[in-house]
Design an enzyme around this catalytic site. Sequence first.
Site, PDB file in Angstrom:
ATOM      1  N   ARG A   5      50.594  75.595  40.934  1.00  0.00           N
ATOM      2  CA  ARG A   5      49.200  75.376  40.533  1.00  0.00           C
ATOM      3  C   ARG A   5      48.912  73.882  40.414  1.00  0.00           C
ATOM      4  O   ARG A   5      47.901  73.386  40.893  1.00  0.00           O
ATOM      5  CB  ARG A   5      48.940  76.060  39.184  1.00  0.00           C
ATOM      6  CG  ARG A   5      47.518  75.833  38.709  1.00  0.00           C
ATOM      7  CD  ARG A   5      47.267  76.403  37.329  1.00  0.00           C
ATOM      8  NE  ARG A   5      45.846  76.428  37.018  1.00  0.00           N
ATOM      9  CZ  ARG A   5      45.338  76.987  35.942  1.00  0.00           C
ATOM     10  NH1 ARG A   5      46.123  77.601  35.067  1.00  0.00           N
ATOM     11  NH2 ARG A   5      44.036  76.957  35.732  1.00  0.00           N
ATOM     12  N   ARG A  51      44.393  63.907  44.984  1.00  0.00           N
ATOM     13  CA  ARG A  51      45.112  62.799  45.622  1.00  0.00           C
ATOM     14  C   ARG A  51      45.180  62.888  47.141  1.00  0.00           C
ATOM     15  O   ARG A  51      45.620  61.939  47.789  1.00  0.00           O
ATOM     16  CB  ARG A  51      46.532  62.699  45.042  1.00  0.00           C
ATOM     17  CG  ARG A  51      46.575  62.546  43.536  1.00  0.00           C
ATOM     18  CD  ARG A  51      45.934  61.263  43.083  1.00  0.00           C
ATOM     19  NE  ARG A  51      45.968  61.105  41.624  1.00  0.00           N
ATOM     20  CZ  ARG A  51      45.449  60.081  40.985  1.00  0.00           C
ATOM     21  NH1 ARG A  51      44.844  59.106  41.647  1.00  0.00           N
ATOM     22  NH2 ARG A  51      45.498  60.014  39.665  1.00  0.00           N
TER      23      ARG A  51
HETATM   24  C1  LIG Z   1      39.751  58.025  43.086  1.00  0.00           C
HETATM   25  C2  LIG Z   1      40.293  57.978  41.671  1.00  0.00           C
HETATM   26  C3  LIG Z   1      40.031  56.880  40.866  1.00  0.00           C
HETATM   27  C4  LIG Z   1      40.525  56.838  39.552  1.00  0.00           C
HETATM   28  N1  LIG Z   1      40.257  55.734  38.798  1.00  0.00           N
HETATM   29  C5  LIG Z   1      40.721  55.671  37.536  1.00  0.00           C
HETATM   30  C6  LIG Z   1      40.469  54.526  36.713  1.00  0.00           C
HETATM   31  O1  LIG Z   1      39.830  53.574  37.133  1.00  0.00           O
HETATM   32  N2  LIG Z   1      40.976  54.506  35.461  1.00  0.00           N
HETATM   33  C7  LIG Z   1      41.715  55.546  34.953  1.00  0.00           C
HETATM   34  O2  LIG Z   1      42.133  55.474  33.800  1.00  0.00           O
HETATM   35  N3  LIG Z   1      41.971  56.615  35.705  1.00  0.00           N
HETATM   36  C8  LIG Z   1      41.510  56.717  36.975  1.00  0.00           C
HETATM   37  N4  LIG Z   1      41.803  57.810  37.741  1.00  0.00           N
HETATM   38  C9  LIG Z   1      42.669  58.862  37.163  1.00  0.00           C
HETATM   39  C10 LIG Z   1      41.864  60.104  36.705  1.00  0.00           C
HETATM   40  O3  LIG Z   1      40.843  59.747  35.809  1.00  0.00           O
HETATM   41  C11 LIG Z   1      42.805  61.130  36.017  1.00  0.00           C
HETATM   42  O4  LIG Z   1      43.337  60.579  34.825  1.00  0.00           O
HETATM   43  C12 LIG Z   1      43.961  61.515  36.882  1.00  0.00           C
HETATM   44  O5  LIG Z   1      43.521  61.819  38.190  1.00  0.00           O
HETATM   45  C13 LIG Z   1      44.684  62.730  36.275  1.00  0.00           C
HETATM   46  O6  LIG Z   1      44.020  63.918  36.611  1.00  0.00           O
HETATM   47  P1  LIG Z   1      43.433  64.953  35.584  1.00  0.00           P
HETATM   48  O7  LIG Z   1      42.457  64.322  34.648  1.00  0.00           O
HETATM   49  O8  LIG Z   1      42.938  66.117  36.344  1.00  0.00           O
HETATM   50  O9  LIG Z   1      44.653  65.345  34.621  1.00  0.00           O
HETATM   51  P2  LIG Z   1      46.022  66.136  34.793  1.00  0.00           P
HETATM   52  O10 LIG Z   1      46.954  65.479  33.868  1.00  0.00           O
HETATM   53  O11 LIG Z   1      46.391  66.275  36.214  1.00  0.00           O
HETATM   54  O12 LIG Z   1      45.701  67.533  34.155  1.00  0.00           O
HETATM   55  C14 LIG Z   1      45.208  68.644  34.908  1.00  0.00           C
HETATM   56  C15 LIG Z   1      44.020  69.251  34.215  1.00  0.00           C
HETATM   57  O13 LIG Z   1      44.429  69.733  32.938  1.00  0.00           O
HETATM   58  C16 LIG Z   1      43.347  69.565  32.005  1.00  0.00           C
HETATM   59  N5  LIG Z   1      43.779  68.628  30.942  1.00  0.00           N
HETATM   60  C17 LIG Z   1      44.961  67.943  30.895  1.00  0.00           C
HETATM   61  N6  LIG Z   1      45.060  67.241  29.760  1.00  0.00           N
HETATM   62  C18 LIG Z   1      43.914  67.480  29.075  1.00  0.00           C
HETATM   63  C19 LIG Z   1      43.420  67.027  27.818  1.00  0.00           C
HETATM   64  N7  LIG Z   1      44.092  66.195  27.042  1.00  0.00           N
HETATM   65  N8  LIG Z   1      42.225  67.484  27.419  1.00  0.00           N
HETATM   66  C20 LIG Z   1      41.506  68.333  28.188  1.00  0.00           C
HETATM   67  N9  LIG Z   1      41.894  68.799  29.400  1.00  0.00           N
HETATM   68  C21 LIG Z   1      43.099  68.371  29.829  1.00  0.00           C
HETATM   69  C22 LIG Z   1      42.170  68.993  32.792  1.00  0.00           C
HETATM   70  O14 LIG Z   1      41.393  70.082  33.254  1.00  0.00           O
HETATM   71  C23 LIG Z   1      42.849  68.310  33.965  1.00  0.00           C
HETATM   72  O15 LIG Z   1      42.020  68.219  35.113  1.00  0.00           O
HETATM   73  C24 LIG Z   1      41.320  57.902  39.030  1.00  0.00           C
HETATM   74  C25 LIG Z   1      41.585  58.993  39.878  1.00  0.00           C
HETATM   75  C26 LIG Z   1      41.106  59.031  41.163  1.00  0.00           C
HETATM   76  C27 LIG Z   1      41.446  60.225  42.027  1.00  0.00           C
END
Ligand SMILES: Cc1cc2nc3c(=O)[nH]c(=O)nc-3n(C[C@H](O)[C@H](O)[C@H](O)COP(=O)(O)OP(=O)(O)OC[C@H]3O[C@@H](n4cnc5c(N)ncnc54)[C@H](O)[C@@H]3O)c2cc1C
Length: 249
Positions: A196, A205
């Site tokens: 998943r 990504r």
């Molecule tokens: C093009 C791009 C640019 C980006 N630029 C930046 C940037 O400038 N600065 C920056 O800091 N980050 C940046 N990011 C990172 C982005 O904000 C996420 O932190 C990162 O992609 C992790 O993915 P996710 O939030 O889905 O979390 P994951 O850790 O992959 O978790 C998966 C899912 O679980 C749930 N989840 C996990 N933890 C929690 C929680 N604590 N509370 C609620 N729900 C939760 C959410 O639904 C989340 O989508 C960027 C990402 C991309 C793709």
Amino acid sequence: MDVRLLEATEDPERLICQAARNDYMEEYVGDTPFEEVMASVEGDTLAGRKETLIGHLLAHGHFGPFEHPHATFAIEGVSRSCMAQITRHRHASFDVQSMRYVEFDEEDPEPGDVYVHIPELDEAHIAGRNAEIADEYKGESDEELLDRRRERYHESIEDSFDAYNELLDLGVAPENARMVLPIGTKVNMVVSLNARMLMHVADIRSAADAQWEVREMTNQILELAGEWCPLTFEYYNEEMKGRKNRLAP
Ligand SMILES: Cc1cc2nc3c(=O)[nH]c(=O)nc-3n(C[C@H](O)[C@H](O)[C@H](O)COP(=O)(O)OP(=O)(O)OC[C@H]3O[C@@H](n4cnc5c(N)ncnc54)[C@H](O)[C@@H]3O)c2cc1C
């Protein structure tokens, strides 16, 4: 960059099906033969029933069963920038090569050995969100522009490595001397994640707006995932890729 599958759950799709069927069966999945577990699913053969069930689960957003099978990948030679991006995913587990115990002490490192090559060193006009050539360079030929970029890029990184080696010679500990190393310095990692999470990481990504390096790494992971868990990732690639962060329910 090299990506390999180190270890993975054997027969992941049988496990996904067992977990999913558990939710709707009166019998205990623990002591029911797999053929019986799948008997009520549409299909002429067991393989066909697995395909039906996996497609049905993914189409309806029933992603929980895909959390049971895990895969572990070894990744070689990505930048610290790529590592920072992928390690933001909190449901994956990581081991990252330490800079505290790895010393880059070659006298004259070959560029490709210790830091990553970027696409703009080979192509003058790559369409990028934040890329614009300043007026003073607009009149230059592609070759002049590429030479200028290569010289600047390699020179800057090699200066950093010279400073790093000198600081080590001056008695600075590697974990402190590394502060001067560039973010393009290569690193090796081991990453474990469930099916998943793998789809979620791919959603984000492997998308067009992700940086080329993390996209390339994710695409290589996806290719290996397709061999490991074929029905799931065939459905994902054909029906779901390009979706935006569709994790729930
Ligand atoms: C093009 C791009 C640019 C980006 N630029 C930046 C940037 O400038 N600065 C920056 O800091 N980050 C940046 N990011 C990172 C982005 O904000 C996420 O932190 C990162 O992609 C992790 O993915 P996710 O939030 O889905 O979390 P994951 O850790 O992959 O978790 C998966 C899912 O679980 C749930 N989840 C996990 N933890 C929690 C929680 N604590 N509370 C609620 N729900 C939760 C959410 O639904 C989340 O989508 C960027 C990402 C991309 C793709």
